[in-house]
Structures are given as C-alpha cells and as structure tokens.
Design a protein around this motif. Structure first.
Motif, PDB file in Angstrom:
ATOM      1  N   CYS A 230       6.551   3.287  -9.046  1.00 50.31           N
ATOM      2  CA  CYS A 230       6.842   2.231 -10.232  1.00 50.31           C
ATOM      3  C   CYS A 230       6.535   1.085  -9.715  1.00 50.31           C
ATOM      4  O   CYS A 230       6.014   0.079 -10.612  1.00 50.31           O
ATOM      5  N   SER A 231       6.752   0.592  -8.434  1.00 48.75           N
ATOM      6  CA  SER A 231       6.474  -0.663  -7.912  1.00 48.75           C
ATOM      7  C   SER A 231       5.032  -1.101  -7.982  1.00 48.75           C
ATOM      8  O   SER A 231       4.591  -2.040  -8.200  1.00 48.75           O
ATOM      9  N   THR A 232       3.975  -0.144  -7.707  1.00 47.90           N
ATOM     10  CA  THR A 232       2.594  -0.247  -7.603  1.00 47.90           C
ATOM     11  C   THR A 232       2.282  -0.735  -9.106  1.00 47.90           C
ATOM     12  O   THR A 232       1.274  -1.413  -9.369  1.00 47.90           O
ATOM     13  N   ILE A 233       2.764   0.189 -10.119  1.00 44.36           N
ATOM     14  CA  ILE A 233       2.473  -0.224 -11.453  1.00 44.36           C
ATOM     15  C   ILE A 233       2.966  -1.591 -11.933  1.00 44.36           C
ATOM     16  O   ILE A 233       2.448  -2.290 -12.685  1.00 44.36           O
ATOM     17  N   VAL A 234       4.189  -1.746 -11.562  1.00 43.23           N
ATOM     18  CA  VAL A 234       4.649  -3.352 -11.950  1.00 43.23           C
ATOM     19  C   VAL A 234       3.914  -4.431 -11.314  1.00 43.23           C
ATOM     20  O   VAL A 234       3.536  -5.373 -11.985  1.00 43.23           O
ATOM     21  N   LEU A 235       3.445  -4.254  -9.978  1.00 42.81           N
ATOM     22  CA  LEU A 235       2.442  -5.016  -9.340  1.00 42.81           C
ATOM     23  C   LEU A 235       0.988  -5.381 -10.170  1.00 42.81           C
ATOM     24  O   LEU A 235       0.553  -6.445 -10.500  1.00 42.81           O
ATOM     25  N   LEU A 236       0.677  -3.896 -10.800  1.00 36.11           N
ATOM     26  CA  LEU A 236      -0.723  -4.153 -11.713  1.00 36.11           C
ATOM     27  C   LEU A 236      -0.374  -4.965 -12.729  1.00 36.11           C
ATOM     28  O   LEU A 236      -1.208  -5.882 -13.311  1.00 36.11           O
ATOM     29  N   ALA A 237       0.633  -4.457 -13.307  1.00 31.95           N
ATOM     30  CA  ALA A 237       1.140  -5.402 -14.647  1.00 31.95           C
ATOM     31  C   ALA A 237       1.124  -6.792 -14.273  1.00 31.95           C
ATOM     32  O   ALA A 237       0.757  -7.559 -15.384  1.00 31.95           O
ATOM     33  N   THR A 238       1.873  -7.186 -13.099  1.00 29.83           N
ATOM     34  CA  THR A 238       2.147  -8.665 -12.962  1.00 29.83           C
ATOM     35  C   THR A 238       0.632  -9.469 -13.069  1.00 29.83           C
ATOM     36  O   THR A 238       0.478 -10.576 -13.704  1.00 29.83           O
ATOM     37  N   PHE A 239      -0.269  -8.675 -12.513  1.00 32.50           N
ATOM     38  CA  PHE A 239      -1.633  -9.460 -12.585  1.00 32.50           C
ATOM     39  C   PHE A 239      -2.545  -9.352 -13.612  1.00 32.50           C
ATOM     40  O   PHE A 239      -3.220 -10.034 -13.920  1.00 32.50           O
TER      41      PHE A 239
ATOM     42  N   ALA B 218      10.774  -6.700  -9.108  1.00 32.41           N
ATOM     43  CA  ALA B 218      10.948  -5.264  -9.612  1.00 32.41           C
ATOM     44  C   ALA B 218       9.864  -4.592  -8.772  1.00 32.41           C
ATOM     45  O   ALA B 218       9.725  -3.351  -8.797  1.00 32.41           O
ATOM     46  N   ALA B 219       8.998  -5.162  -8.073  1.00 30.19           N
ATOM     47  CA  ALA B 219       7.968  -4.259  -7.211  1.00 30.19           C
ATOM     48  C   ALA B 219       8.012  -4.554  -5.692  1.00 30.19           C
ATOM     49  O   ALA B 219       8.227  -3.638  -5.086  1.00 30.19           O
ATOM     50  N   ILE B 220       8.383  -5.691  -5.010  1.00 31.52           N
ATOM     51  CA  ILE B 220       8.419  -6.049  -3.744  1.00 31.52           C
ATOM     52  C   ILE B 220       9.651  -5.290  -2.813  1.00 31.52           C
ATOM     53  O   ILE B 220       9.197  -4.463  -2.132  1.00 31.52           O
ATOM     54  N   PRO B 221      10.969  -5.647  -3.514  1.00 29.55           N
ATOM     55  CA  PRO B 221      11.757  -5.097  -2.906  1.00 29.55           C
ATOM     56  C   PRO B 221      11.860  -3.423  -2.833  1.00 29.55           C
ATOM     57  O   PRO B 221      12.412  -2.622  -2.186  1.00 29.55           O
ATOM     58  N   GLY B 222      11.387  -2.984  -3.959  1.00 31.07           N
ATOM     59  CA  GLY B 222      11.393  -1.539  -4.310  1.00 31.07           C
ATOM     60  C   GLY B 222      10.425  -0.902  -3.337  1.00 31.07           C
ATOM     61  O   GLY B 222      10.814   0.290  -2.791  1.00 31.07           O
ATOM     62  N   ILE B 223       9.475  -1.512  -2.830  1.00 34.67           N
ATOM     63  CA  ILE B 223       8.644  -0.782  -1.850  1.00 34.67           C
ATOM     64  C   ILE B 223       9.274  -0.653  -0.560  1.00 34.67           C
ATOM     65  O   ILE B 223       8.997   0.130   0.150  1.00 34.67           O
ATOM     66  N   VAL B 224       9.771  -1.862  -0.172  1.00 30.78           N
ATOM     67  CA  VAL B 224      10.477  -1.876   1.237  1.00 30.78           C
ATOM     68  C   VAL B 224      11.617  -0.861   1.054  1.00 30.78           C
ATOM     69  O   VAL B 224      11.623  -0.225   2.136  1.00 30.78           O
ATOM     70  N   TYR B 225      12.345  -0.712   0.130  1.00 26.93           N
ATOM     71  CA  TYR B 225      13.466   0.368  -0.125  1.00 26.93           C
ATOM     72  C   TYR B 225      13.033   1.675   0.216  1.00 26.93           C
ATOM     73  O   TYR B 225      13.794   2.558   0.647  1.00 26.93           O
ATOM     74  N   ALA B 226      11.738   1.882  -0.491  1.00 27.97           N
ATOM     75  CA  ALA B 226      11.332   3.319  -0.508  1.00 27.97           C
ATOM     76  C   ALA B 226      11.185   3.815   0.775  1.00 27.97           C
ATOM     77  O   ALA B 226      11.053   4.860   1.218  1.00 27.97           O
ATOM     78  N   LEU B 227      10.578   2.755   1.815  1.00 31.10           N
ATOM     79  CA  LEU B 227      10.425   3.104   3.171  1.00 31.10           C
ATOM     80  C   LEU B 227      11.613   2.999   4.051  1.00 31.10           C
ATOM     81  O   LEU B 227      11.549   3.834   5.237  1.00 31.10           O
ATOM     82  N   LEU B 228      12.531   2.608   3.694  1.00 32.65           N
ATOM     83  CA  LEU B 228      13.660   2.281   4.453  1.00 32.65           C
ATOM     84  C   LEU B 228      15.028   2.961   4.055  1.00 32.65           C
ATOM     85  O   LEU B 228      15.698   3.192   4.841  1.00 32.65           O
ATOM     86  N   GLY B 229      15.193   3.261   2.953  1.00 29.93           N
ATOM     87  CA  GLY B 229      16.294   3.742   2.023  1.00 29.93           C
ATOM     88  C   GLY B 229      16.533   5.192   2.142  1.00 29.93           C
ATOM     89  O   GLY B 229      15.559   5.792   2.405  1.00 29.93           O
TER      90      GLY B 229
ATOM     91  N   VAL C  14       9.486   4.972 -15.574  1.00 25.59           N
ATOM     92  CA  VAL C  14      10.633   3.954 -15.359  1.00 25.59           C
ATOM     93  C   VAL C  14       9.870   2.373 -15.289  1.00 25.59           C
ATOM     94  O   VAL C  14      10.435   1.556 -15.831  1.00 25.59           O
ATOM     95  N   ALA C  15       8.735   2.510 -15.051  1.00 24.51           N
ATOM     96  CA  ALA C  15       7.931   1.109 -15.040  1.00 24.51           C
ATOM     97  C   ALA C  15       7.692   0.667 -16.249  1.00 24.51           C
ATOM     98  O   ALA C  15       7.834  -0.420 -16.566  1.00 24.51           O
ATOM     99  N   SER C  16       7.521   1.362 -17.192  1.00 26.23           N
ATOM    100  CA  SER C  16       7.396   1.142 -18.628  1.00 26.23           C
ATOM    101  C   SER C  16       8.680   0.515 -19.224  1.00 26.23           C
ATOM    102  O   SER C  16       8.608  -0.434 -20.092  1.00 26.23           O
ATOM    103  N   MET C  17       9.597   0.932 -18.706  1.00 27.12           N
ATOM    104  CA  MET C  17      10.970   0.455 -19.137  1.00 27.12           C
ATOM    105  C   MET C  17      11.522  -0.684 -18.224  1.00 27.12           C
ATOM    106  O   MET C  17      11.959  -1.834 -18.807  1.00 27.12           O
ATOM    107  N   LEU C  18      11.060  -0.967 -17.147  1.00 22.43           N
ATOM    108  CA  LEU C  18      11.407  -1.834 -16.075  1.00 22.43           C
ATOM    109  C   LEU C  18      10.497  -3.321 -16.439  1.00 22.43           C
ATOM    110  O   LEU C  18      10.958  -4.437 -16.166  1.00 22.43           O
ATOM    111  N   ILE C  19       9.379  -3.188 -16.769  1.00 18.67           N
ATOM    112  CA  ILE C  19       8.472  -4.364 -17.051  1.00 18.67           C
ATOM    113  C   ILE C  19       9.002  -5.387 -17.949  1.00 18.67           C
ATOM    114  O   ILE C  19       9.242  -6.304 -17.630  1.00 18.67           O
TER     115      ILE C  19
END
Length: 716
Positions: A460-469, A158-169, A131-136
């Motif tokens: 997915c969010s972790t991979i997107v964050l790594l791709a960002t930097f 694509a990274a930060i809200p996804g992490i928060v949602y994974a903990l609360l959703g 999903v990250a490869s498509m999302l980036i």
C-alpha cells in the motif's frame, strides 16, 4: 465458583484439611523468627529441593524431585562451566538464541520477512492495492481540506510512516496513515497560528504551514515513542470508551460542518467573513446556504456523496460476491469526477479544482525537523501534539486488538507505541508530513481483502509513493468539492457507532458514561476540540483515581456448622456469630492511594456494615471489641500504606480493641517488622488463619469470663 471465595476457602478453611496450630509463639527465639515459622517452613528465601531443613513428605516427593532433576541440573552446571573455560570461548548456544529472540521481539520484521511465504503474497497484494486506491484520495482530502496543507503532504503521510510501522509494528493488518480527526487538529493549529495576529501577514504562508505541521508530527512521534519506551501502553485502559465516543462524535460533527462549506461553494465567502468557532461556521452556513451557494458545486458534491453512499450500501449487501465487495468506490468516484470535470470544463463554471500540485517540501526533500523555522512553534503546538498522540494511539490500539483477536495472534501496546512513534519521527523528516496512526475502517478492510502480514502495508505504501510522483498530474481537474464529499463519507462511518453505544449505556444505566460522552461532545462543539478532550480526560482520570482510592474490603462471617468464613454480602448463609468481633478481608494490595481512606472505610464497616447509608444516619452496629484482618489478598504494601496502617493499628489499640492479623504473606510481614507493627501488637496477634485467630479470641473471652466470675464469687 467465585475465585475470591475459593481463594479464601483455601486459606481460611484449612481446618477442614488439617488440624490448626494454635500454640503460642513464645517458643520461638524472636518475634521475627516466630511469625515466619507460623507462615512457612524453616529456612529463609526461596525454597528449592536443595534447601536444607525441608523434610520429605509422606509420599517421598522431595526424593522424587531430586532423583528426577539432579542429574539434569548437574549436567547444565557442568556444561556452563566448561563453556566458560578459555579466553576465546564462545557464549553458550542458548544465550546466542536468546539474543536473537530479543532482536526478533523488538523488530518483528526480522521474524516475519525471512519466513514469508509467497502463497500469502496474492492476498497481501490485493489488500494493499485496494486500500491504496481508497487511501490516495482520502489523504489528498485530509491534507487539503482539513489540515489546510498541500495534497502532497497527505500522500507522504500515507506512505512513509506506514513503511516504518510495517517493519516495527506487531499488528499484521493495521494500516497507518493520516486520520480525519487528527488532520483536523493540525489544521486548527495551523489556522490559529496563521491568524493569531490580524495586523501581520506572513510572507510565505506555505512555508509556515509546513513548519507547523512538521514540528507537530515530530512531537507526536517523540511522545508516542517515549510512552512505549517507558512501557505506558496501559493508557488505553485508563481513558473510557465513552470519552472516546463523545470525542469522535463531536469531531465528526465538526468535520461535517467544515466540509459543507466547500460542498456548497462558499469557500470564497468564508475567507471574507472568517467565522472562527464551529458554532460560527454553523450560523454562517444557515445564513448563506440559500442565498450564496454555488448550485453546480452543490450538485456535484451531493451527487458524488450519493454515489459513494449507494456503492457502499451495495458492497454491504453483496459481501458474498468478491467482485462487488472489493469495488474501490472512492477511487471510482475520483476518476469519474475528474474525467467529467475535464470534459465539461467545470472549472470555467466556477467549480474549484485541485489544479497543479508541485512536490514542494522546501529547500530539500529531507530536512531535520528541529530547525530554527520549526522551533518557533514548538511551545504553541505541544498541547496539540499530546492530544493527537493520545487520541491516535487509542484509535490504533482498538484497531490492532480487533484484528489480533480476529486472526488469532497477540500484540504489544508498548511496541505499538514505539512503532507508531518511530513512523511519525521518520515521517517528520519530510517537511509538512501529517501525523499518521492506525484506522479501524482501513485495517478491517485490509483483513477482509486477504491481508495476512505487514507486506500488505508495504504494498500500500509503495503504491501511494508511486502515485505521489506520477499520479498527481492526472488529478488536475479533480473538483475539490468531491474531496469534501469523500470526507463526509468518513463522517458517516464515525457517526455509525454512536446509536449502538448510546443505547447500550442507556440500557446498562451507565449514567456516568453517558454524562462523560455528552460533556465531551458539548465542550468540543461549543469551545474547541482541545478543550473538550482535555476536560473529559481530566474528569476520566479523576474517576479512575476516585475508584482506586477506595480499598475493597468485606466483612467475613462463619458458615454455620463449619470452620469456614465467607463474605456476608455475597453469602447470605454466612453469620457473624461472635458478638463484638469484626473480621475484615482486604481484597487488594495496599498503596498510598487506597490506604488514605482505610480508616474511614473501616469505621463505616464497623458502624454500618455493607448497608447503604448517609453520614448523618444513626449507626446500625455496635463498636467492635475485636478486629481481625484477613490479608491473604495483600501481596504488596508500600511505605506510605504501612505508615497509615501503623497509625490505624495504634488508634484501635488505644481504644482497647483486640487486633489480630491473619494470612500475612512474607513481603508485607517484612514491611510490618521494619515499621514496628509487629512489636506494637506483639507476636501473639499474628495468626496463620482466621480459625487460629478465632480460637485465641474465644480463649481470651473465656479467660475474661472466668476472671470476672472469680471477682464476683466472694461478694456472692
């Protein structure tokens, strides 16, 4: 069997089970006590095995209940008493467990993380990385092409809200990231504010764009969070699917027209002519497609789009083969086009490329969203934020419910709103972050690839964050027209369900739904997205109010040879055998909304029955002499409804119509007592069931006939 009919049978047909009690109520001490005695056993409040005055039944059920449970109840009470002794006593174990259960309920990650099995990680990891490869590339496209912002903002969204949602959703497969329609709304707001005054030019357009996006995302998160906090998750059932389909279809067309401009290499000419509305841009394309289009850019764009469509078709045909179905077609096209652009120097031939993308979010990486620079645009962006909140939640809840039904678990719309709102609020602390909500397509793909928990979203969010930097420098030569082609692929997905829904509404003859869908589409195309969705939402809410303001009522008739009464419009054998008697069953709770038309609806039933008619038609029936209300389905009635009901009863009483009320429950009975309806009608007007009321009606008719006969006998 019809549940309403069965419920009515249980209430009205009591005569078939036990003899009716048609005694007068004057034997009781007062109207209040006499009426309550008709509907319940002696005593007041909730009846339990300890309630005094409840006799044991013939089978000794009362004794059995006490014998089975009295020991357990006494032990519980004794244990609670002992546990509370002493100033330093610990709370009972069940109370401690209940508190922890609430924590796990409101923060689902505290439940699934401790119990996470490593056997699920392989599927979650594969789903997350795919999903990250498509999302980036999608996020880069949404931010740069639709929202008119830096590509970095899309990746952070694509990274930060996804992490928060994974903990609360509560949804295990929902993938939270920027969406095409929502990014377009942000882009339109940015463009409108940036060009609101043609005589001024901002010193730092990038800073203003980041501020506008930040305040929109913060408001979106706050609105969603408050909607969930106040338990307004039922909004998904208020707005019709036809409205949403019309909106999504119009947005897809708007996005396609927007993306055809960079795909044809007309971006520079667009900056010169500056077409405003969607229709203006459509005419702009028609006028310049054959004269000013950049051929190499168009060739690359439509070639990439053809490859994307071909690979997606291949994936659908090869679902049986995992190595085909899991091909990341978007990622492959991005990598190949970047390599080809670098190899053949497409930028030297006039093709626009992504170029250098610095991670620039202002003076610092994290900033409080409510600052002076963002508060300037608060009022001007609130309507956009409300629209994004509603549309984003509807899309998210549809995706969440689909996956919940598919994998056999339940979700909470209210907690989904809280989780989505919290994710966007946290995301707004990074300047420029776009609103993020769930995607039906990505969430379905997440489940198909083996994602079984929220761990897939974290991966997915972790991979997107790594791709960002670390990945953005490698995309320097990525053609921007390829990003537009990726968005056009999403447009095909948005348009894919339109034929199915349109044919379905046509087959069902749902003309209102079709009209609502068409109206939303036309208004969105001709004016703008906000006008289209706002007008359609208002119309949809008016339709809901109109339907809820009409109380559901039906006329009851007797089944020949029995003491059962059933709706005459549902049971052809049911007959109104008592002349001048109208038995009406109200089939829902009464409130200020649906009781306002109660008088008019009753009058129509009295004169026309259930037949369709025009107000100018002559009445089909005679005025009723006796009116019997069957209120078994009325559990609650508010003050406004009681007031209107009092006026209704008073009107019929002044007309000389006999009134009886049956199957009245304790709650409405108490309201009737306080409003004075009981004293107005008298205690004899309240009966246990329809059979009791009809017995009194027949007795009253016999008395009148006997009196009339005695008056005429001397003259005879």
């Amino acid at each position: 069997m019809d549940p309403n009919a069965s419920a009515m049978a249980q209430g009205s047909d009591a005569s078939t089970l036990r003899p009716y009690n048609t005694r007068t109520l004057s034997r009781y001490g007062s109207a209040t006590s006499s009426i309550r005695g008709t509907y319940s056993l002696p005593g007041s409040g909730a009846m339990t095995p300890r309630t005094p005055g409840i006799p044991a039944d013939e089978d000794g059920e009362h004794t059995a209940l006490l014998g089975e449970h009295s020991r357990g109840l006494s032990e519980i009470e004794e244990g609670e008493t002992q546990s509370q002794k002493g100033p330093g006593a610990r709370p009972p174990l069940w109370r401690r467990k209940s508190a922890w259960a609430k924590v796990r309920y409101y923060i689902p990650s505290t439940a699934w993380i401790p119990q996470y099995s490593l056997s699920l990680f392989a599927g979650d990891f594969l789903a997350g990385i795919t999903v990250a490869s498509m999302l980036i590339p999608q996020s880069v496209s949404y931010a740069s092409s639709l929202a008119k912002l830096s590509p970095v903002t899309g990746l952070f969204s694509a990274a930060i809200p996804g992490i928060v949602y994974a903990l609360l959703g509560t949804s295990r497969q929902l993938n939270v990231a920027p969406e095409a329609a929502l990014s377009l709304l942000v882009g339109q707001a940015v463009d409108e504010i940036m060009h609101s005054d043609p005589h001024t030019h901002p010193v730092d357009p990038n800073a203003i764009s980041l501020a506008i996006s930040t305040i929109i995302t913060f408001q979106v998160g706050l609105i969603s969070f408050l909607l969930g906090l106040f338990r307004l998750g039922f909004l998904d059932v208020v707005l019709s699917r036809a409205l949403l389909r019309g909106f999504v279809t119009a947005v897809a067309v708007v996005i396609m027209i927007e993306q055809l401009i960079p795909m044809l290499g007309l971006t520079n000419l667009e900056h010169v002519l500056q077409p405003k509305s969607t229709l203006d841009k459509l005419f702009f394309l028609v006028e310049n497609v054959f004269t000013h289009a950049h051929r190499l850019t168009a060739l690359i764009s439509f070639g990439a789009l053809a490859v994307l469509v071909g690979m997606r078709t291949l994936k659908r045909a090869g679902k049986r083969y995992w190595f085909i179905y899991r091909l990341p077609e978007v990622f492959i096209v991005v990598v190949v086009s970047t390599l080809l652009s670098d190899e053949f120097d497409w930028d030297q031939d006039g093709v626009e490329i992504l170029g250098s993308v610095p991670i620039n979010t202002g003076s610092s990486f994290l900033q409080f969203p409510l600052r002076k620079v963002t508060m300037r645009f608060l009022r001007r962006t609130t309507s956009t934020a409300v629209l994004i909140s509603v549309v984003g939640f509807l899309d998210s809840i549809v995706a969440a419910k689909q996956n919940a039904g598919r994998f056999g678990y339940s979700i909470s719309p209210n907690r989904e709103l809280v989780a989505l709102g919290a994710g966007n609020i946290v995301g707004s602390f990074v300047p420029g972050t776009l609103p993020a909500y769930g995607s039906i397509t990505r969430s379905k793909l997440n489940g198909d690839l083996g994602g079984r928990t929220q761990m897939a979203s974290l991966v997915c969010s972790t991979i997107v964050l790594l791709a960002t930097f670390f990945l953005l420098p490698w995309l320097y030569y990525l053609p921007k027209c390829v990003l537009a082609s990726i968005i056009c692929l999403i447009v095909f997905s948005l348009l894919g369900e339109l034929p199915h829904d349109a044919i379905f509404y046509w087959r069902m003859k749902a003309w209102i739904d079709l009209a609502l869908m068409t109206l939303t589409f036309v208004l969105t195309i001709i004016w703008n997205v906000e006008i289209g969705i706002a007008v359609s939402v208002v119309i949809s809410l008016l339709l809901v109010v109109r339907r809820s303001s009409r109380p559901r009522m039906t006329i009851l008739g007797r089944i020949p040879g029995t003491e059962r009464w059933k709706p005459i419009d549902e049971n052809p054998e049911a007959e109104e055998d008592a002349q001048g008697v109208l038995i009406v069953r109200i089939r829902e709770n009464l409130d200020f909304a649906n009781t306002a038309q109660l008088k008019e609806r009753l009058r129509r039933l009295e004169l026309y029955g259930h037949d369709k008619h025009h107000p100018a038609d002559e009445p089909h029936r005679h005025d009723a002499n006796v009116l019997v209300f069957h209120l078994a389905d009325v559990d609650t009635i508010d003050a406004s409804a009681v007031q209107i009901f009092y006026e209704l009863v008073e009107t019929y009483k002044n007309r000389g119509v006999g009134l009886y009320i049956t199957h009245l429950k304790p709650g409405p009975l108490l309201s009737f007592e306080k409003a004075g309806i009981v004293s107005l009608l008298g205690e004899d007007a309240f009966c246990k069931d329809v059979a009791s009321a009809m017995a009194r009606v027949e007795a009253s008719m016999r008395e009148r006939q006997s009196s009339a006969a005695q008056e005429w006998s001397p003259s005879a």
